[in-house]
Design a protein around this motif. Structure first.
Motif, short mmCIF file in Angstrom:
data_model
loop_
_atom_site.label_atom_id
_atom_site.label_comp_id
_atom_site.label_asym_id
_atom_site.label_seq_id
_atom_site.Cartn_x
_atom_site.Cartn_y
_atom_site.Cartn_z
N GLU A 30 0.84 -1.19 0.00
CA GLU A 30 0.00 0.00 0.00
C GLU A 30 0.88 1.25 0.00
OE1 GLU A 30 -3.12 0.40 -0.35
OE2 GLU A 30 -3.83 -1.68 -0.17
N PRO A 31 0.64 2.20 -0.92
CA PRO A 31 -0.29 2.09 -2.04
C PRO A 31 0.38 1.38 -3.21
CG PRO A 31 0.72 4.25 -2.04
CD PRO A 31 1.26 3.53 -0.83
N PRO A 32 -0.39 0.76 -4.10
CA PRO A 32 0.21 0.12 -5.26
C PRO A 32 0.76 1.15 -6.24
CG PRO A 32 -2.17 0.09 -5.43
CD PRO A 32 -1.85 0.62 -4.06
N ARG A 33 1.73 0.72 -7.04
CA ARG A 33 2.37 1.64 -7.99
C ARG A 33 2.29 1.08 -9.41
NH1 ARG A 33 8.22 2.30 -5.27
NH2 ARG A 33 7.93 0.05 -5.06
N ARG A 34 2.62 1.92 -10.35
CA ARG A 34 2.75 1.52 -11.75
C ARG A 34 4.24 1.35 -12.02
NH1 ARG A 34 -1.65 2.68 -14.83
NH2 ARG A 34 -0.47 3.28 -16.68
N VAL A 35 4.62 0.14 -12.46
CA VAL A 35 6.04 -0.21 -12.55
C VAL A 35 6.34 -0.84 -13.91
CG1 VAL A 35 7.92 -1.55 -11.50
CG2 VAL A 35 6.07 -0.64 -10.06
N ILE A 36 7.48 -0.48 -14.47
CA ILE A 36 8.02 -1.18 -15.65
C ILE A 36 9.32 -1.85 -15.24
CG2 ILE A 36 9.11 -0.88 -17.91
CD1 ILE A 36 7.12 1.30 -18.53
N VAL A 37 9.45 -3.12 -15.59
CA VAL A 37 10.71 -3.83 -15.38
C VAL A 37 11.33 -4.07 -16.75
CG1 VAL A 37 11.87 -5.82 -14.38
CG2 VAL A 37 9.77 -4.95 -13.32
N ASP A 38 12.49 -3.49 -16.98
CA ASP A 38 13.22 -3.60 -18.24
C ASP A 38 14.29 -4.67 -18.05
OD1 ASP A 38 15.39 -3.16 -20.10
OD2 ASP A 38 14.63 -1.16 -20.52
N TYR A 39 14.16 -5.76 -18.77
CA TYR A 39 15.13 -6.85 -18.57
C TYR A 39 15.31 -7.69 -19.82
CZ TYR A 39 10.99 -9.90 -17.70
OH TYR A 39 9.80 -10.59 -17.78
N ALA A 40 16.31 -8.52 -19.81
CA ALA A 40 16.69 -9.47 -20.87
C ALA A 40 17.51 -8.80 -21.96
CB ALA A 40 15.48 -10.19 -21.45
N GLY A 41 16.95 -7.80 -22.66
CA GLY A 41 17.70 -7.08 -23.68
C GLY A 41 18.18 -7.92 -24.85
N PRO A 42 17.30 -8.74 -25.48
CA PRO A 42 17.74 -9.53 -26.64
C PRO A 42 17.92 -8.63 -27.86
CG PRO A 42 15.37 -9.74 -26.37
CD PRO A 42 15.87 -8.94 -25.18
N ASN A 43 18.62 -9.13 -28.85
CA ASN A 43 18.91 -8.34 -30.05
C ASN A 43 18.50 -9.09 -31.31
OD1 ASN A 43 20.57 -5.96 -28.99
ND2 ASN A 43 21.64 -7.70 -28.09
#
Length: 613
Positions: free
Chosen positions: A111-124
């Protein structure tokens, strides 16, 4: 519904406040001597100085306040004033029944919840994933799942490498090597006039027959190597890159084919590893924003000339920072270099794309937090980008975080390589793990009753569990040594051991169902039952640590201890052979609650359990 640590913590804090000691000193933690107590509080020592009283006197006053508390079987003073507490059987049973009935298995939401982006892996594009992608993929997926389970709105973004000079190299190589491609590109110079969507689909289908992922995998390293020594070839590739980015239609179609072919293969390999993305946004998605962003940075006075290039100074004059070296020592170094936005040749740079990506994410999703799960060696780059984003007003600096990780090393302590000294492809690594899992299952006499299809599926789950748990059981910031023989054993702190314990519980539950034995209300009598319930109760605390520190190893440690506690319970407390029906029903319910939490914890790590072995 609170866990026992929080329940007792609230009671102890209130007792501290009643005797005039700051309530925050009444912090309760799991005991570091489980043989003496379940929980402890050391606050009397810290409060003694402020109160000008001996710590044992303060501890004694707290003990008297808490005497008779229903959650406590005992509360005692040890040493200088440590307060030791043992939970009552009644409180343990109540908590166990709450967890058993809770869809979240004892874990609270944030609490409180958030808006999140997880940037991962990064393939090409055109580059098969190698062992270096493993940690980013595994850690990023686990962080995404943990944050989502805690109640945040979370998007996982692969941040696809699909733009830049590598695309020009591929276009040049394909035109040189494949006459059809060269003729097609010449024919499409005048497109898209009179060129329909159906024509585009037809051309892409034709390209599929001429350029496969294997072709891309072969052509790219050859082209990259040639460009290093052949200046004319390098210039042609640069020209192709510029024409692609300026919108040349034929090159855009060819590029789209490269992206489609690469992504299909990458998604297949990621899915096999239990890694899936919500977004496959790439560097190309940020590219259209760059001209406007550069103009905006200039208008804000942030973009300055520097030896022919254009940069953003991300730190104030004279600013320095502390840097931790590999040997653990700390030195003072200059602040991060300026962020290079436009090169002296007029090209957008790697950091420019990352900055534009932040701008794109703000406009399309407006996240409260963006987490970048990328190799720790990129820390300084992200510091530059994050500071520039904050200066430009694209994001709050606190809303951008690089969650770096160490390397997966070979026996020599250096980043893992093949025996030939090359980089091991991720596909080959997964296949190695599958082979070893099949071998281990047969050695242990497991899976003999399964069909061949079921056996292969189980072997795959064992392989993935071995790879993931070996990684996630370590704190992400540390490096570890890759040892497939150790990772795939069914004994010790391994993924296969956890799967075996889950399958053991499932076997008990199947037997109970076949004998029509129903679970009942949990009671706590034996020491092994107490220990198991205390572990179930600790799930929320482990999850909170993992969430706050962006470190899945806290969940990995919890599920391992839970599996160990069940193993001891299973040996000490007969379930189906319990002495009476009420006890059998209680232990059956406790086993079910353990399985549910164990599978939930493993799922948060991206590990799936089989039904049988």
């Amino acid at each position: 519904m609170s866990d026992l640590k929080r329940t007792l913590g609230d009671a102890v804090a209130a007792a501290f406040a009643e005797i005039g000691i700051p309530a925050e000193l009444g912090r309760v933690t799991p005991s570091d001597r489980p043989d003496l107590a379940d929980f402890q509080c050391n606050g009397a020592l810290a409060g003694a100085k402020a109160a000008r009283k001996p710590p044992r006197e303060i501890a004694q006053a707290v003990v008297e306040k808490l005497s008779g508390h229903p959650a406590l079987a005992s509360i005692e003073i040890a040493g200088l004033g440590f307060i030791n507490m043992r939970a009552s059987a009644q409180a343990l049973a109540q908590r166990a029944n709450e967890i058993a009935a809770d869809p979240r298995k004892g874990a609270a939401e944030v609490e409180p919840p958030r808006r999140v982006i997880v940037d991962y892996a990064g393939p090409n594009v055109a580059k098969p994933m190698h062992v270096g992608h493993l940690r980013a993929s595994i850690i990023g997926e686990a962080v995404k799942r943990i944050y989502r389970f805690r109640g945040d709105t979370v998007l996982g973004d692969a941040h696809f490498g699909d733009w830049g000079f590598q695309m020009g190299l591929l276009i040049t190589a394909a035109m040189d090597e494949i006459p059809f491609v060269r003729a097609l590109m010449e024919r499409l110079v005048e497109a898209p006039r009179g060129f329909s969507a159906e024509d585009e689909r037809r051309v892409l289908a034709e390209l599929e027959g001429y350029i496969t992922l294997a072709d891309l995998d072969r052509m790219y390293p050859q082209a990259a190597a040639r460009a290093k020594t052949d200046e004319a070839y390098r210039d042609r590739a640069r020209k192709a890159t510029a024409e692609l980015q300026n919108g040349r239609f034929g090159y855009r179609l060819l590029w789209r084919h490269f992206v489609i072919v690469s992504r299909v293969a990458l998604e297949r390999e990621f899915h096999a590893l239990g890694v899936d993305f919500d977004l496959w946004k790439g560097e190309s998605d940020a590219d259209p924003l760059i001209p406007g962003m550069v103009a905006e940075l200039e208008a804000k006075g942030l973009l300055v000339e520097d030896q022919g290039a254009r940069v953003v100074h991300v730190a104030g004059p004279g600013e320095t920072r502390k840097k931790k070296l590999d040997d653990g020592s700390v030195v003072v170094v200059p602040s991060p270099d300026p962020l290079l936005v436009v090169s002296s040749e007029g090209s957008a740079m790697y950091g420019t794309t990352d900055l534009a990506t932040i701008l794109d994410r703000r406009r399309t999703f407006d996240p409260d937090l963006i987490l970048y799960c990328v190799d720790q060696r990129q820390a300084e780059h992200f510091e530059q980008v994050f500071r520039a984003a904050a200066l430009a007003g694209y994001a709050d600096r606190k809303g951008l975080e690089h969650i770096g990780f160490g390397t997966m090393n070979g026996p020599d302590g250096k980043p893992f390589k093949t025996r030939e000294g090359g980089v091991l492809k991720l596909h080959d690594l997964i296949e190695m793990a599958r082979d070893k899992a099949r071998e281990r299952l047969r050695e242990a006499g497991l899976g003999a009753e399964l069909s061949d299809e079921e056996f292969q599926e189980t072997a795959h789950k064992v392989a993935v569990a071995a790879l993931k748990f070996a990684d996630l059981s370590n704190y992400r910031g540390t490096s570890y040594v890759f040892d497939l023989d150790r990772f795939t054993t069914f004994e010790g702190k391994t993924g296969p051991y956890l799967l075996y314990q889950a399958v053991r519980i499932k076997s008990v539950l199947r037997r109970a169902e076949s004998e029509k034995v129903q679970p009942g209300r949990i009671t706590v009598r034996e020491p092994a039952e107490r220990d198991l319930v205390l572990l179930l109760d600790a799930f929320d605390a482990a999850l909170t640590e993992a969430y706050d520190k962006k470190a899945p190893n806290f969940v990995a440690e919890h599920v391992y201890k839970l599996a160990q506690a069940f193993s001891k319970f299973y040996a000490a407390c007969p379930i189906m052979g319990a002495e009476d029906e009420t006890l059998r029903a209680s232990r059956l319910r406790l086993a079910r609650a353990t399985l549910d939490q164990l599978e939930l914890g493993l799922d948060l790590l991206g590990i799936e359990t089989p039904d049988r072995m």
